[in-house]
Motif scaffolding. Sequence first.
Motif, PDB file in Angstrom:
ATOM      1  N   GLN A  65       0.814  -1.203   0.000  1.00 37.50           N
ATOM      2  CA  GLN A  65       0.000   0.000   0.000  1.00 37.50           C
ATOM      3  C   GLN A  65       0.854   1.262   0.000  1.00 37.50           C
ATOM      4  N   ALA A  66       1.940   1.234   0.775  1.00 34.71           N
ATOM      5  CA  ALA A  66       2.838   2.397   0.817  1.00 34.71           C
ATOM      6  C   ALA A  66       3.453   2.657  -0.554  1.00 34.71           C
ATOM      7  N   ASP A  67       3.895   1.598  -1.210  1.00 32.60           N
ATOM      8  CA  ASP A  67       4.516   1.745  -2.531  1.00 32.60           C
ATOM      9  C   ASP A  67       3.509   2.201  -3.584  1.00 32.60           C
ATOM     10  N   ALA A  68       2.210   1.980  -3.306  1.00 30.11           N
ATOM     11  CA  ALA A  68       1.160   2.400  -4.246  1.00 30.11           C
ATOM     12  C   ALA A  68       0.715   3.844  -3.999  1.00 30.11           C
ATOM     13  N   GLY A  69       1.334   4.529  -3.034  1.00 30.88           N
ATOM     14  CA  GLY A  69       1.034   5.935  -2.809  1.00 30.88           C
ATOM     15  C   GLY A  69       0.008   6.220  -1.738  1.00 30.88           C
ATOM     16  N   MET A  70      -0.386   5.195  -0.957  1.00 28.10           N
ATOM     17  CA  MET A  70      -1.433   5.398   0.027  1.00 28.10           C
ATOM     18  C   MET A  70      -0.984   6.236   1.221  1.00 28.10           C
ATOM     19  N   CYS A  71       0.320   6.291   1.506  1.00 26.83           N
ATOM     20  CA  CYS A  71       0.796   7.106   2.634  1.00 26.83           C
ATOM     21  C   CYS A  71       0.439   8.572   2.412  1.00 26.83           C
ATOM     22  N   GLU A  72       0.612   9.043   1.197  1.00 26.75           N
ATOM     23  CA  GLU A  72       0.296  10.438   0.886  1.00 26.75           C
ATOM     24  C   GLU A  72      -1.211  10.660   0.767  1.00 26.75           C
ATOM     25  N   ARG A  73      -1.955   9.642   0.284  1.00 29.51           N
ATOM     26  CA  ARG A  73      -3.391   9.823   0.053  1.00 29.51           C
ATOM     27  C   ARG A  73      -4.205   9.701   1.336  1.00 29.51           C
ATOM     28  N   SER A  74      -3.753   8.910   2.281  1.00 28.41           N
ATOM     29  CA  SER A  74      -4.479   8.724   3.542  1.00 28.41           C
ATOM     30  C   SER A  74      -3.470   8.735   4.690  1.00 28.41           C
ATOM     31  N   PRO A  75      -2.838   9.895   4.943  1.00 26.86           N
ATOM     32  CA  PRO A  75      -1.682   9.924   5.836  1.00 26.86           C
ATOM     33  C   PRO A  75      -1.978   9.503   7.270  1.00 26.86           C
ATOM     34  N   GLY A  76      -3.098   9.948   7.855  1.00 28.87           N
ATOM     35  CA  GLY A  76      -3.370   9.611   9.244  1.00 28.87           C
ATOM     36  C   GLY A  76      -3.507   8.122   9.453  1.00 28.87           C
ATOM     37  N   TRP A  77      -4.341   7.485   8.630  1.00 29.51           N
ATOM     38  CA  TRP A  77      -4.564   6.044   8.755  1.00 29.51           C
ATOM     39  C   TRP A  77      -3.269   5.277   8.530  1.00 29.51           C
ATOM     40  N   MET A  78      -2.523   5.638   7.511  1.00 34.51           N
ATOM     41  CA  MET A  78      -1.319   4.893   7.161  1.00 34.51           C
ATOM     42  C   MET A  78      -0.185   5.106   8.169  1.00 34.51           C
ATOM     43  N   ILE A  79      -0.059   6.307   8.718  1.00 33.11           N
ATOM     44  CA  ILE A  79       0.986   6.541   9.711  1.00 33.11           C
ATOM     45  C   ILE A  79       0.769   5.650  10.923  1.00 33.11           C
ATOM     46  N   VAL A  80      -0.475   5.531  11.371  1.00 31.41           N
ATOM     47  CA  VAL A  80      -0.765   4.755  12.570  1.00 31.41           C
ATOM     48  C   VAL A  80      -0.730   3.251  12.294  1.00 31.41           C
ATOM     49  N   HIS A  81      -1.216   2.811  11.137  1.00 31.48           N
ATOM     50  CA  HIS A  81      -1.330   1.385  10.864  1.00 31.48           C
ATOM     51  C   HIS A  81      -0.151   0.809  10.075  1.00 31.48           C
ATOM     52  N   CYS A  82       0.539   1.638   9.333  1.00 32.15           N
ATOM     53  CA  CYS A  82       1.647   1.166   8.483  1.00 32.15           C
ATOM     54  C   CYS A  82       2.857   2.081   8.655  1.00 32.15           C
ATOM     55  N   CYS A  83       3.185   2.379   9.902  1.00 37.26           N
ATOM     56  CA  CYS A  83       4.209   3.387  10.216  1.00 37.26           C
ATOM     57  C   CYS A  83       5.555   3.050   9.589  1.00 37.26           C
ATOM     58  N   GLU A  84       5.969   1.805   9.712  1.00 36.13           N
ATOM     59  CA  GLU A  84       7.296   1.416   9.220  1.00 36.13           C
ATOM     60  C   GLU A  84       7.413   1.603   7.710  1.00 36.13           C
ATOM     61  N   SER A  85       6.391   1.163   6.978  1.00 35.18           N
ATOM     62  CA  SER A  85       6.437   1.267   5.516  1.00 35.18           C
ATOM     63  C   SER A  85       6.298   2.702   5.033  1.00 35.18           C
ATOM     64  N   CYS A  86       5.624   3.568   5.813  1.00 35.11           N
ATOM     65  CA  CYS A  86       5.423   4.959   5.399  1.00 35.11           C
ATOM     66  C   CYS A  86       6.559   5.882   5.826  1.00 35.11           C
ATOM     67  N   ASP A  87       7.491   5.372   6.625  1.00 33.31           N
ATOM     68  CA  ASP A  87       8.556   6.247   7.128  1.00 33.31           C
ATOM     69  C   ASP A  87       9.364   6.907   6.007  1.00 33.31           C
TER      70      ASP A  87
END
Length: 539
Positions: A250-272
């Motif tokens: 999901q991070a590689d597909a750009g979801m960190c930028e599109r849904s930052p709050g959810w991804m930071i909390v649930h996928c912190c390592e991949s979004c770093d």
Amino acid sequence: GLEVGRSIGNEVESGSGSGRSLKKRRSTGASVQRLMGGGKKSQRKQRAGGGGGGESKQSKGGQSPSAEDGGSTLWPMIKHLLVVVLAVGLYYAPSLASSGEAAVDGLGNVAVDGGGTVESKAAAEGKAAVVDETEVAAVDPTVPLDEQLVITITNESPYRVDVYFDDGSYGVHISILEQGGSTSINSYIGHKFFVTRHGVKEGLFAHGGTEDERRLRFDVGRRDQKFVVPDHARPSDNPCLDRFGICKQQADAGMCERSPGWMIVHCCESCDPYLNSSELIDPAKRCSKEQLKTPDPVWRPGDLNKVSSPAKAEMPRERYPATHGATWEGAEEGSPWVVVFDNFLTDEEVADLVKGGELEGYERSTDQGAANAYGEQEKVVSRTRTSSNAWCMHKCERLPGVRSASKKIEAVTGIPQVNYESFQLLKYDGGQFYRSHHDSSSVDDSPAGHRILTFFLYLSDVEEGGETYFSKLGIAVKPKKGRALVWPSVLDEDPTYWDKRMYHEAKDVIKGEKKAANHWIHLNDYRTPNEWGCTGSFS
């Protein structure tokens, strides 16, 4: 047309658990996708997007192709071989992301990566075993792959626990376990489960917070397995972890930028690498007004009742002119007011709001509980609120009538939609109610600020009961399809402080059904803090 014959169904009740079970299915390619997390049976609201595919078409009768359909006479043998290969592949496939995983069964054995159980001194002492990665998984080869098994999960941890089926995506919620509770679930060889603290997807670890911590995961490999969430289960002290195996994808597909709050909390390592999430996992940094670039509030002191005439009784008429059949209740000098619009919504707008609730799916209404270290607030079943609700997002928000209703509210209030929470869609059956409550709190220093206005819409007539009653004002508004009402929750002289006269309740529905919707409107921009996970919910 591969026939796997396993998918998600209903749970076998035992103890205090409640939820679903994994139940045998006769289908074709659709079953493969369901097992992997796609298809209608296992689709979920995916807050960060992605996951799950569509459902494949079944062959006639839901059966695999036969020789008469042009298949080979070797098909049964090939099919059996493919089933074995697929099941073994699914069983050994990586799922939850962590540096180590463990599951403790009822005998004190520790199930490790790959699903094997290892009896060790550490396990006998109640510790998570550290096992060589080459350890072979203990799958009972005598168990047929299509045999339905029953597993038991018992919660000995200090937390209420949510049990999830690991669908290779974000998990499918199966059950809630109270402390000391247990549940039995129908399952199959190769199924995997994980557990979180209730109400948030904060994973639990055997010996969490120590150097021996292992993420808890339950892998089904034989008959009559009894799994335990042990008394030493805790969340990890490492705040920046991936909670799901799909995080990197999901991070590689750009979801960190599109849904930052959810991804930071649930996928912190991949979004770093994308968001510096190891720093922003701290809500004090993520949710600062500087980081969010919070604009000025929409109201200043005096703006609520600002009129050219000194007579405050004229205020509602100035702010809300006589459109949509407007009447003003409690508008006398010094008194709070409620404005009623008798014919606010069109039939088309009502129909789309009702349709939106059906698309999103109604659930038992909850209150927000305590927040954890990452800003997640637990959902708590309310004793004073018995309705069902849904949140108008995604498909619902795109419906023409929903958009039209929001634009109409924006035109009437003069407040932009970035300050609105998504429509809450409500359904009250006979005997249901919402006891006296306030829509805001005494002080709110969150980035979005107070809920300053509630704009409430009735989507149905009610034969008897269901009034919105303002107990301190003596005002009762009867539900009527298309009717709307608006009231403030803060003081004119200080919009950062609540008006405690605005307590209200939804009276019991005595006869009929009540459907409604509301926008809560905030003092500041709400959309940006919500996107960054600064409102307690992560959408």
